[in-house]
Design an enzyme around this catalytic site. Structure first.
Site, PDB file in Angstrom:
ATOM      1  N   HIS A  43       0.837  -1.194   0.000  1.00 35.05           N
ATOM      2  CA  HIS A  43       0.000   0.000   0.000  1.00 35.05           C
ATOM      3  C   HIS A  43       0.876   1.250   0.000  1.00 35.05           C
ATOM      4  CE1 HIS A  43      -3.679   2.181   2.011  1.00 35.05           C
ATOM      5  NE2 HIS A  43      -3.273   2.744   0.889  1.00 35.05           N
ATOM      6  N   HIS A  49       3.509   0.861   3.281  1.00 34.21           N
ATOM      7  CA  HIS A  49       3.414  -0.241   4.236  1.00 34.21           C
ATOM      8  C   HIS A  49       2.787  -1.440   3.545  1.00 34.21           C
ATOM      9  CE1 HIS A  49      -0.463   1.951   4.579  1.00 34.21           C
ATOM     10  NE2 HIS A  49      -0.977   0.733   4.669  1.00 34.21           N
ATOM     11  N   ASP A  51      -0.126  -4.335   4.174  1.00 30.40           N
ATOM     12  CA  ASP A  51      -1.262  -4.705   5.013  1.00 30.40           C
ATOM     13  C   ASP A  51      -1.364  -6.222   5.058  1.00 30.40           C
ATOM     14  OD1 ASP A  51      -2.503  -2.149   5.839  1.00 30.40           O
ATOM     15  OD2 ASP A  51      -2.646  -1.828   3.680  1.00 30.40           O
ATOM     16  N   LYS A 188      32.549   8.937 -14.935  1.00 28.77           N
ATOM     17  CA  LYS A 188      32.875   9.222 -13.541  1.00 28.77           C
ATOM     18  C   LYS A 188      32.084  10.450 -13.124  1.00 28.77           C
ATOM     19  CE  LYS A 188      36.579   9.592 -10.235  1.00 28.77           C
ATOM     20  NZ  LYS A 188      35.693  10.360  -9.358  1.00 28.77           N
ATOM     21  N   ASP A 190      30.842  13.486 -10.728  1.00 24.15           N
ATOM     22  CA  ASP A 190      31.477  14.390  -9.780  1.00 24.15           C
ATOM     23  C   ASP A 190      30.515  14.608  -8.613  1.00 24.15           C
ATOM     24  OD1 ASP A 190      33.283  16.072  -8.710  1.00 24.15           O
ATOM     25  OD2 ASP A 190      33.056  17.656 -10.208  1.00 24.15           O
ATOM     26  N   GLU A 334      33.713  14.131 -15.032  1.00 21.87           N
ATOM     27  CA  GLU A 334      35.095  14.171 -14.551  1.00 21.87           C
ATOM     28  C   GLU A 334      36.030  13.281 -15.352  1.00 21.87           C
ATOM     29  OE1 GLU A 334      34.580  12.961 -10.311  1.00 21.87           O
ATOM     30  OE2 GLU A 334      36.371  14.201 -10.142  1.00 21.87           O
TER      31      GLU A 334
HETATM   32 MN    MN Z   1      -3.104   0.205   4.316  1.00 17.18          MN
END
Ligand code: MN
Length: 484
Positions: A43, A49, A51, A188, A190, A334
């Site tokens: 979610h 997170h 669930d 490369k 920088d 660089e």
């Molecule tokens: Mn949720």
């Protein structure tokens, strides 16, 4: 709490405004003899997170796991208990619109059936039989709605833990290697080298000198969320692009100096960083450190990531390294880093399997003192006295030159205020300084690391025409090398 098994669920949601199912306020009992179901939904709400929902008593008992399901038994994960969800929710994926409860994208990370071994108010033990989620877990409350989820089985076979500390592999300065097909070339950048850990959608960035710099670069949060549940260790460079679209080390300075939350916010608004990724060292329980460059590179490209704030640096397996080098210089880079395609990742080592070829002479230096400023620079400094750690003892310096140009007013003020706190009575330099150096020198403890560009080395190893590039807050004095 509103009455009924789904009262709380229904109260938080507006039918017609959200695509989530909003069934009647009734529980649907599980048929006898059928194993109950579980679902884990990723979610991307205001905070990412997972669930975790278990079918029980006709509803989905639910917890929000900020870091997802633990894979190893040694680290419990937080599980915040939330309202029971209807069984129909187990099939839901989609986007909850802005302004509605839980706004953001929901996708099914895994679903399947489980065996319930215990269901008590303070202990729930289950065995999951999903495609990704497998094994025995226990949930127990700690405080308020906060529970913990613990894996009771050992980690699945062959799964290696993400290393908690590792030093980056370093390149040796040198010339372009022969075009024999053994080498890959990368630009490369920088910027500032970082190793980035991603776990449970959260980033952790560590600089060359082992400092956790995550809070200084809030842009990395979006990258962590984009990686979702993938557990990874990446190697890369943080860069600030200037108005001309080229990496600007000067502008990155403002980011490296910001430390308080307010100064970080200001600095990030005016000089946003981009993350350039060039290596993948660990992915989802598998270490890639022992694989050769080509295999690590393929795995990195397979991550299929890239957005406005981050990108994988291009890799050229051209048989014309010089052309790649010229292109890099034309683009304002660089130089290039040539990497041996059969080489493994040699953590913490400066290896000849990575060769950095720079467009201009640059040198890291340690500040050992400063001369008094004249005129408008009175009370400031005139020039900085530069050294590199003496071979025997890193607290002593060998003099390599002095630099009085290349400073912006702001960087001059920042350095002057840093140096004032390091003043001491004795010289940190070994031996006598050249007579050309002012008599009125203030000595400092050799801690501040900077970088200068210069035209060439004199016969006694001093820098000719050095120009200041910036402080290297990401490096420690003992890491500064005498380069030949
Ligand atoms: Mn949720």
């Amino acid at each position: 709490m509103t009455a009924g098994p789904l009262g709380s669920y229904r109260e938080k949601r507006r039918p017609g405004r959200t695509p989530e199912p909003i069934p009647d306020n009734v529980a649907v009992p599980t048929k006898r003899g059928r194993r109950p179901t579980f679902v884990i939904q990723e979610h991307h709400a205001s905070s990412l997170h997972w669930d975790f929902r278990l079918e029980h008593d006709g509803v989905l008992a639910s917890w929000a796991l900020p870091k997802g399901l633990p894979v190893f038994p040694d680290a419990n994960h937080l599980a915040v208990q939330v309202e029971d969800h209807p069984l129909e929710y187990g099939k839901f994926s989609g986007t909850i619109p802005k302004g509605e409860y839980g706004a953001g994208k929901v996708s099914i990370w895994d679903r399947g059936r489980y065996d319930c071994e215990k269901w008590r108010p303070r202990e729930i033990m289950v065995v999951l039989h999903g495609k990704r989620a497998k094994g025995r877990y226990v949930l127990f409350p700690t405080k308020g709605n906060n529970w913990m989820i613990h894996r009771m089985d050992p980690a699945p076979e062959g799964v290696e833990p993400l290393p908690s500390r590792i030093q980056p592999m370093l390149a040796t300065a040198g010339q372009l290697p022969p075009d024999d097909g053994d080498w890959a070339y990368e630009f490369k950048w920088d910027g500032m080298r970082v190793l980035i850990w991603i776990d449970g959608g959260r980033p952790r960035a560590v600089s060359r000198n082992d400092k956790d710099v995550t809070d200084s670069f809030p842009e990395l949060r979006a990258f962590g969320e984009a990686m979702g549940s993938r557990q990874a260790l990446l190697d890369g460079e943080l860069v600030v692009l200037g108005a001309d679209g080229k990496p600007s080390f000067a502008r990155l300075q403002h980011r490296m100096h910001a430390s308080s939350p307010a100064s970080v916010r200001n600095a990030a608004a005016s000089n946003p960083v981009s993350l350039v990724i060039f290596d993948l060292l660990h992915l989802d329980g598998t270490s890639l450190i022992g694989l050769d460059y080509d295999h690590r590179r393929t795995a990195l490209e397979d991550l299929d990531i890239g957005a406005s704030g981050w990108a994988i640096t291009p890799s050229f397996t051209s048989d014309d390294g010089r052309r790649v080098f010229r292109t890099a210089v034309d683009l304002g880079m660089e130089g290039v880093v040539a990497k041996r395609r059969t080489s493994t990742y040699q953590a913490g080592r400066r290896s000849r399997d990575w060769i950095k070829v720079k467009n201009q002479h640059m040198r890291e230096v340690v500040i050992g003192g400063f001369t008094e400023g004249n005129g408008s620079r009175r009370g400031d400094f005139g020039a900085l006295l530069l050294g590199v750690p003496s071979s025997t003892e890193h607290r002593r310096l060998t003099f390599v030159g002095k630099v009085g140009t290349g400073f912006s007013d702001r960087s001059r003020a920042e350095i002057a205020s840093d140096l004032k706190r390091m003043v001491r009575g004795t010289s940190p330099f070994d031996g006598r300084l050249p007579t050309a150096v002012d008599k009125a020198v203030t000595w400092v403890t050799p801690k501040l690391v900077g970088e200068v560009r210069y035209s060439e080395l004199t016969s006694d190893g001093h820098l000719r025409h050095p120009v200041w590039r910036g402080l290297r807050a990401d490096k420690a004095a003992r890491d500064v090398r005498r380069e030949s």
